[in-house]
Each structure stands twice: as C-alpha cells, then as structure tokens.
Design an enzyme around this catalytic site. Sequence first.
Site, mmCIF file in Angstrom:
data_model
loop_
_atom_site.group_PDB
_atom_site.id
_atom_site.type_symbol
_atom_site.label_atom_id
_atom_site.label_comp_id
_atom_site.label_asym_id
_atom_site.label_seq_id
_atom_site.Cartn_x
_atom_site.Cartn_y
_atom_site.Cartn_z
ATOM 1 N N ASP A 196 0.753 -1.230 0.128
ATOM 2 C CA ASP A 196 0.003 -0.040 0.021
ATOM 3 C C ASP A 196 0.863 1.367 0.030
ATOM 4 O OD1 ASP A 196 -2.857 0.964 0.441
ATOM 5 O OD2 ASP A 196 -1.957 2.041 2.144
ATOM 6 N N GLU A 246 1.962 0.083 -4.665
ATOM 7 C CA GLU A 246 1.057 1.112 -5.076
ATOM 8 C C GLU A 246 1.900 2.269 -5.218
ATOM 9 O OE1 GLU A 246 -3.104 3.099 -3.694
ATOM 10 O OE2 GLU A 246 -1.831 2.360 -2.516
ATOM 11 N N ASP A 321 -10.388 1.721 -5.095
ATOM 12 C CA ASP A 321 -10.429 3.051 -4.942
ATOM 13 C C ASP A 321 -10.764 3.767 -6.232
ATOM 14 O OD1 ASP A 321 -9.222 2.884 -2.392
ATOM 15 O OD2 ASP A 321 -7.042 2.923 -3.324
HETATM 16 C C1 GLC Z 1 -4.204 3.060 -0.696
HETATM 17 C C2 GLC Z 1 -5.386 2.175 -0.451
HETATM 18 C C3 GLC Z 1 -6.543 2.800 -0.085
HETATM 19 C C4 GLC Z 1 -6.253 3.451 1.508
HETATM 20 C C5 GLC Z 1 -5.071 3.956 1.357
HETATM 21 C C6 GLC Z 1 -4.540 4.430 2.644
HETATM 22 O O1 GLC Z 1 -4.345 4.085 -1.604
HETATM 23 O O2 GLC Z 1 -5.713 1.375 -1.731
HETATM 24 O O3 GLC Z 1 -7.686 2.053 0.012
HETATM 25 O O4 GLC Z 1 -7.210 4.249 1.790
HETATM 26 O O5 GLC Z 1 -4.056 3.582 0.630
HETATM 27 O O6 GLC Z 1 -3.939 3.255 3.154
#
Ligand code: GLC
Length: 538
Positions: A196, A246, A321
């Site tokens: 993440d 990510e 998201d």
């Molecule tokens: C990432 C996740 C999202 C979350 C954020 C904070 O973007 O995909 O769902 O709210 O991180 O952890």
Amino acid sequence: MRDFTRSCVYQIYIKSFCDSNGDGIGDIPGITGKLDYIKSLGVDYIWITPFFRSPLNDNGYDVSDYRSIDPVFGTMEQLETLIAESDKRGIGLMLDMVFNHTSTEHEWFKRALAGEEKYINYYKFVDGEPDSPPTNWESKFGGNAWEYVPSLKKWYLHLFDVSQADLNWDNPEVREELKDILRFWTAKGIKGFRFDVINLVSKPDVLENDTEGDGRRFYTDGPRIHEYLKELVEGGGIADMLTVGEMSSTTIDNCIRYSDPAEKELSMCFSFHHLKVDYANGDKWTLMRPDFGKLKKLLTDWQIGMQEGGGWNAVFWCNHDQPRAVSRFGDDKRYRKESAKMLAGMIHLLRGTPYIFQGEEIGTTNAGFTDISQYRDVESLNYYEIMLRNGKTREEALAVLAAKSRDNGRTPMQWTGGRNAGFTDGEPWIGIPENHTYINTEEASEDPDSILAFYKKLIALRKEYHIIADGSFEPIETSDNIFAYRRKLGTQTLTVVCNLTGEKTDIGSIPEGELLIGNYKNEQNGMLEPYEFRAYLK
Ligand code: GLC
Ligand code: CA
C-alpha cells in the site's frame, strides 16, 4: 527474480466479495467457497485487500495488528484452509501490506501515546504548540496532515485519516518489525504481496511548508525509498515472489527503478496518472468527461518509458479506490457489453501484468447512489462536507460522489439475480446496484458472448501467445477517438485497435493479419463500430 509477465492477478475486496455467515460482510470462508469460480477465469494470483485486525475506519487499511485476522473476516484456521485450497488449484495468494501507517489502535501507537520513548520513535512525532502544525501538508483524505497530542505536546503525521498514523521508516527498529511481519506470512504459504502507498514511506529529514502544493513533492518517492525497499525485500525474504507497489503520484524514472529486476526491489508498479484524466484542474472532486487524448498519451508514455528503462507495469483500470471503468470510460447503458470488452482488450494486450478487480469481469457499473446515507467511505464522507463548505449544493456534491466516490468500486459482488445478489443472507454493509438482476456471474456464465467469456479468452490468449507478455510496444498514430498500438516479437506482429467512442469511426487502413480477438463479429471493413476492439496477429 521469477518471471511474472505471463501472470494475471484477480483482486478481491474482501468486505464485498462473499459473506459466508450472514453478517452482511464478506469474509475468508466466502472467498474459499468461490475458488472454483476464480480458477475458471484462468488467473494465477489472488490479491486480497487487508483482513488484519483493524477498527475498520478505512476498511482495513488501518491495521491494529499485522499478525492476526480481524474476527469479522474470519480466523487463522480459515485462512490456512484458503491457502491450502488455493494451492491445490495452482493459485497464489497475495496479501496487502499497509506499511506506511498503522491504525492509532495499534499497540505501538498506544504505547507511544502512553509516553514510551521507544514507540514514540516508531512514528513521525514532532514537538510543537497546539495552534501551529509543523507544516501545512494536507491529508489525502482532507484537512491538515498533522494531529496534536496534548499529553505529549507533540504532533503526529497522518498522510491519510487521523486514525492512520505514519510510521517512521528512518528508525531501523521499525524496518525490522516490518520484515519480520513479511516472514511471518510467507511461512504460512503466502506467495506475494501488494504494498500500500509504498512510495510514500521515506519522509524528508527537514520538514518544510509546501508553498506550491499539498506537501506530496517532499515525501513522494522520498529520499531513501529505493534503499528501504531493497532492504525490505531482501530481509523479508520475498525477492522471488510477485510483489507490486502502489505508487502514488510517482514518475516513470522511479518506477523503472522499483521494478527493474536488476535493482532487486519489486516485480511491478501500479501508477495512477492514466486514471486522473477526468480530474478538472487536477481536482478529483469535479465532474469531467475523460480526456482521451491525455489518456492515450499517458498510457503510451508509460509503455515506452518502462520498456526502454527495463521496468514492468501492472496494467489495470479498476480497484477498490476507483469508480467502475465501464461507467467512467465506456457507456454503461447503451454499450455496456461492447465498451467493457473494449476496455478489457485494450489493457490486457498492453505490455504489463493485468489486474482484474472483482466484478470488472462481468461489467459491474457504478453504484448509482443518490443519497449521502448510502455512502460508507471515509474519504467520500469527508469530501462531501468539504464540497458543501466550499459552496456546492447538496445535489452538486452528490453528483460528484456518484461519479467519483470509492464506494462505486466497493458495492457487493453480484453473483446472482436474486436477493442481495447472492452476496449475503443478511443485510449487506453497503447497498447493491439494482442492475444485479441482469448483471451477475450466474447469467454471465451461461452466455458464451458475455463480458466474462471475453475476459477468460483474454487471459487464455496471454498464456498461448507469448507476444502478449514478451512483445515490444509501439504506438500507432490515430485521432483521439481511437487508441491503436503494435506489439512485436521476432517476426510476429500483434496490432490492436480500439474505438474509444460510441460513434462509428474510420480506422483508415485495415491492419494485416488474422483477427485474434474482437468484441464484434465484424467483416474487416474500414469502419469500427461503437466501442469496437480488434486485435490482429501476423
Ligand atoms: C491506498 C489504498 C486505499 C487506502 C489508502 C490508505 O491508496 O488502496 O484504499 O485508503 O492507501 O491506506
Ligand atoms: Ca461475514
């Protein structure tokens, strides 16, 4: 590093996938019960969003214990069964590690609040006065990114919700803890990880106000990020696994380094620039038709840049998201099937590893919510208030949410046309689109021409034709209404043409070769039907 170029990953948002015990919330046994369905798609991995112990303020992205499972999602024994059953079917499980921050309910944070020096150093605490936060940085969920703790006379950083405190990765003890968590899960048979917002973990030494923006330029792809990732991957013993980061607001150059096998960081990266082409002036909370010229340019730049630099993309439209691609980039009313298939073909034949988000494979649409009481997402609820404060009417703010809210991607999986779409016997935690009566897996499985059948075919083609995984990428010049590209491997060429619009469009000269896959039964004329997609192999 192993080669994941031929893999395809299926993403499960556990809370909305399948509920096995009638409490209205999806769970681990629910996933186990659907493994044969997932297997039938032909995918190699399942990425499951966080099910760790959590107060669930951000649906599990606020972890309070990384080594245990939240009772609402199941037990360790049930997870062990899921791992074993997935193994039997040749499917690897990937977990979602939220290492930028913990929940403020985490033991570490509680001990920090109690004044224990060791744990204060686990987070980004800064001394200060109650009325002046250390910087003007903004939280990604709205408001200032710092929260004051009077008993400590310190502020802590939260790039997301106030209940998600950022960890201090500059502290070696924190990095050791995180590696140890990875080893705990790989020992259980976990085969890969999604990290993440991993490119936000390395914060600058000097904290300064951002006079140009919200602060992200100081901590995005931060000063020691590559060093820390190498350490995490090596120390966590996950170098041979499928790992995807990510990457928030990142650059091509950084993503090359994150995913070039020679760097020994990750297998691949998610980047999001191509999903911001409907943000008016860069602001998500606006209504705008997607700019297809911009979309094409971004996809092309990333394809070429990553190829030239030796990096590897994760390619995708949807996740938990994002609004649903068919509603956002296609036409979810007149041409739902055509546009869903076109979008699938366009992304699956690019250079990269494709990710499918639950429900995408049956053309699930946006939620269609019309009242604020239907929304659950913390970001949506925060921004609803912000939009009202900034002068939007309720109707206007609701129209923006209907297009942009993350809840669009979080409605329950539509398994059947019956009660609650077959998701739960109880009351679902979030509403289910009316259209589940005709958009559901049961109905799609019976139709040889369904979106589902088309996804299966695309996944199978990747295994059969190596040009899809291994070929080089070249754009073909066209008008903004068409996206076209070539892949080349040895003497083979794969030519892909997509009509991005609901209008018949001229493609000029017809590509040579045999039609490998298309979303119409066409006669190879020079016109593309609305949202038509064709791929030719020569
Ligand atoms: C990432 C996740 C999202 C979350 C954020 C904070 O973007 O995909 O769902 O709210 O991180 O952890
Ligand atoms: Ca349940």
